[in-house]
Design a protein around this motif. Structure first.
Motif, mmCIF file in Angstrom:
data_model
loop_
_atom_site.group_PDB
_atom_site.id
_atom_site.type_symbol
_atom_site.label_atom_id
_atom_site.label_comp_id
_atom_site.label_asym_id
_atom_site.label_seq_id
_atom_site.Cartn_x
_atom_site.Cartn_y
_atom_site.Cartn_z
ATOM 1 N N ALA A 35 45.782 68.613 7.067
ATOM 2 C CA ALA A 35 44.452 68.165 7.454
ATOM 3 C C ALA A 35 43.743 69.356 8.074
ATOM 4 C CB ALA A 35 44.547 67.020 8.459
ATOM 5 N N VAL A 36 42.508 69.571 7.661
ATOM 6 C CA VAL A 36 41.690 70.656 8.208
ATOM 7 C C VAL A 36 40.511 70.012 8.914
ATOM 8 C CG1 VAL A 36 40.363 72.730 7.661
ATOM 9 C CG2 VAL A 36 42.296 72.079 6.224
ATOM 10 N N CYS A 37 40.251 70.454 10.128
ATOM 11 C CA CYS A 37 39.137 69.894 10.892
ATOM 12 C C CYS A 37 38.205 71.039 11.297
ATOM 13 C CB CYS A 37 39.669 69.158 12.120
ATOM 14 S SG CYS A 37 38.368 68.323 13.038
ATOM 15 N N LEU A 38 36.942 70.889 10.949
ATOM 16 C CA LEU A 38 35.929 71.889 11.305
ATOM 17 C C LEU A 38 34.958 71.268 12.306
ATOM 18 C CD1 LEU A 38 34.603 74.703 10.619
ATOM 19 C CD2 LEU A 38 33.143 73.441 9.031
ATOM 20 N N VAL A 39 34.720 71.973 13.400
ATOM 21 C CA VAL A 39 33.692 71.551 14.357
ATOM 22 C C VAL A 39 32.510 72.496 14.174
ATOM 23 C CG1 VAL A 39 33.156 70.992 16.760
ATOM 24 C CG2 VAL A 39 35.541 70.988 15.991
ATOM 25 N N THR A 40 31.331 71.929 14.017
ATOM 26 C CA THR A 40 30.139 72.760 13.808
ATOM 27 C C THR A 40 29.536 73.126 15.176
ATOM 28 O OG1 THR A 40 28.548 70.954 13.808
ATOM 29 C CG2 THR A 40 29.670 71.412 11.712
ATOM 30 N N PRO A 41 28.624 74.090 15.199
ATOM 31 C CA PRO A 41 27.987 74.454 16.480
ATOM 32 C C PRO A 41 27.283 73.260 17.129
ATOM 33 C CG PRO A 41 27.608 76.168 14.848
ATOM 34 C CD PRO A 41 28.249 75.030 14.116
ATOM 35 N N LYS A 42 26.869 72.278 16.315
ATOM 36 C CA LYS A 42 26.242 71.083 16.906
ATOM 37 C C LYS A 42 27.278 70.019 17.267
ATOM 38 C CE LYS A 42 21.676 71.626 15.006
ATOM 39 N NZ LYS A 42 20.781 71.331 13.887
ATOM 40 N N GLU A 43 28.527 70.402 17.195
ATOM 41 C CA GLU A 43 29.655 69.528 17.557
ATOM 42 C C GLU A 43 29.827 68.330 16.642
ATOM 43 O OE1 GLU A 43 29.955 68.796 21.752
ATOM 44 O OE2 GLU A 43 29.668 70.924 22.222
ATOM 45 N N ASN A 44 29.462 68.518 15.361
ATOM 46 C CA ASN A 44 29.848 67.529 14.356
ATOM 47 C C ASN A 44 31.240 67.885 13.861
ATOM 48 O OD1 ASN A 44 27.425 66.017 14.298
ATOM 49 N ND2 ASN A 44 26.457 67.715 13.190
ATOM 50 N N PHE A 45 32.042 66.850 13.600
ATOM 51 C CA PHE A 45 33.402 67.069 13.106
ATOM 52 C C PHE A 45 33.432 66.775 11.613
ATOM 53 C CE2 PHE A 45 36.201 67.525 16.837
ATOM 54 C CZ PHE A 45 35.249 67.391 17.833
ATOM 55 N N ARG A 46 33.981 67.719 10.828
ATOM 56 C CA ARG A 46 34.134 67.532 9.385
ATOM 57 C C ARG A 46 35.609 67.703 9.066
ATOM 58 N NH1 ARG A 46 29.749 65.573 9.670
ATOM 59 N NH2 ARG A 46 27.808 66.704 9.441
ATOM 60 N N GLN A 47 36.146 66.781 8.317
ATOM 61 C CA GLN A 47 37.597 66.818 8.111
ATOM 62 C C GLN A 47 37.981 66.584 6.645
ATOM 63 O OE1 GLN A 47 39.441 65.391 11.510
ATOM 64 N NE2 GLN A 47 41.454 65.129 10.596
#
Ligand SMILES: Cc1cn([C@H]2C[C@H](O)[C@@H](COP(=O)(O)OP(=O)(O)OP(=O)(O)O)O2)c(=O)[nH]c1=O
Length: 207
Positions: free
Chosen positions: A115-127
């Motif tokens: 599982a890969v989780c990306l947090v964006t600068p606006k603190e949205n989580f994309r997984q």
């Protein structure tokens, strides 16, 4: 934020860093996090990988809030789980654990989930969760003893590292190879590119 957004890799795994580097991505900082990675009672492999990747990203986000340089960076975290059916294999730290994993994997199919989780600068989580199916040849006790002697299994999910000697155990692999090593490159790049992280054109639709 002005200029190129920063990228923090929330991982202590040298494999994850070198996979990103292989794709031409150089994180600005490494911020490994220390969380309890024990599966919960009855937890299924996919759910476990998803939960732990999210927990690593969350912990890194909290730590970076105290960091003036890196606050507002992209954060990438991942978790790899090896499973036989519903059974999650341990991340082997002891000889006995690794030997038991190898006996279980011998001559059978198993699945590797990252599982890969990306947090964006606006603190949205994309997984994203990626699954690879792997089949090992039948391993003799001598194969297992020799492999244990190599030490390559230490700290690896399922007690093996496909990028080393254990690559020769694989008779079939369906899906992403980099996913087994710990970071599915195609999907990770797609996640970053989908959030406007600058990725060189041409790589986004690769593979
Ligand atoms: C199956 C397999 C796993 N692995 C590694 C990838 C991961 O580093 C490790 C699985 O443990 P993880 O908990 O996913 O990662 P980690 O603790 O090593 O690093 P961090 O949490 O800081 O990101 O096993 C290989 O290197 N090769 C393999 O073939």
């Amino acid at each position: 934020m002005s200029g190129r957004p920063k990228l923090v890799l929330a991982s202590g795994s040298p494999r994850r860093l070198s996979l990103l580097n292989q794709a031409g991505i150089e994180p600005d900082a490494l911020r490994p996090v220390d969380i309890d990675e024990t599966p919960t009672k009855g937890e299924l492999p996919r759910a476990c990988a998803n939960r732990l990747a999210r927990a690593k990203a969350d912990a890194a986000l909290r730590a970076l809030q105290l960091d003036d340089e890196l606050r507002g960076s992209f954060i990438l975290a991942a978790d790899t789980v090896v499973a036989v059916g519903r059974r999650i294999l341990p991340k082997a730290d002891l000889v006995d654990e690794a030997s038991q994993c190898l006996r279980l994997l011998s001559g059978r199919n198993h699945r590797v989930y990252t599982a890969v989780c990306l947090v964006t600068p606006k603190e949205n989580f994309r997984q994203r969760l990626v699954e690879t199916r792997v089949r090992f040849k039948r391993l003799t006790e001598e194969d297992i003893r020799a492999y244990i002697g190599s030490g390559e299994w230490r700290g690896k999910a399922g007690g093996y590292a496909v990028q080393g000697i254990a690559g020769s155990f694989v008779v079939k692999l369906v899906g992403s190879y980099t996913n087994v090593v710990g970071l599915p490159l195609n999907e990770s790049i797609a996640l970053l590119g989908g959030e406007e992280f600058p990725i060189r054109a041409g790589w986004l639709n690769a593979g």
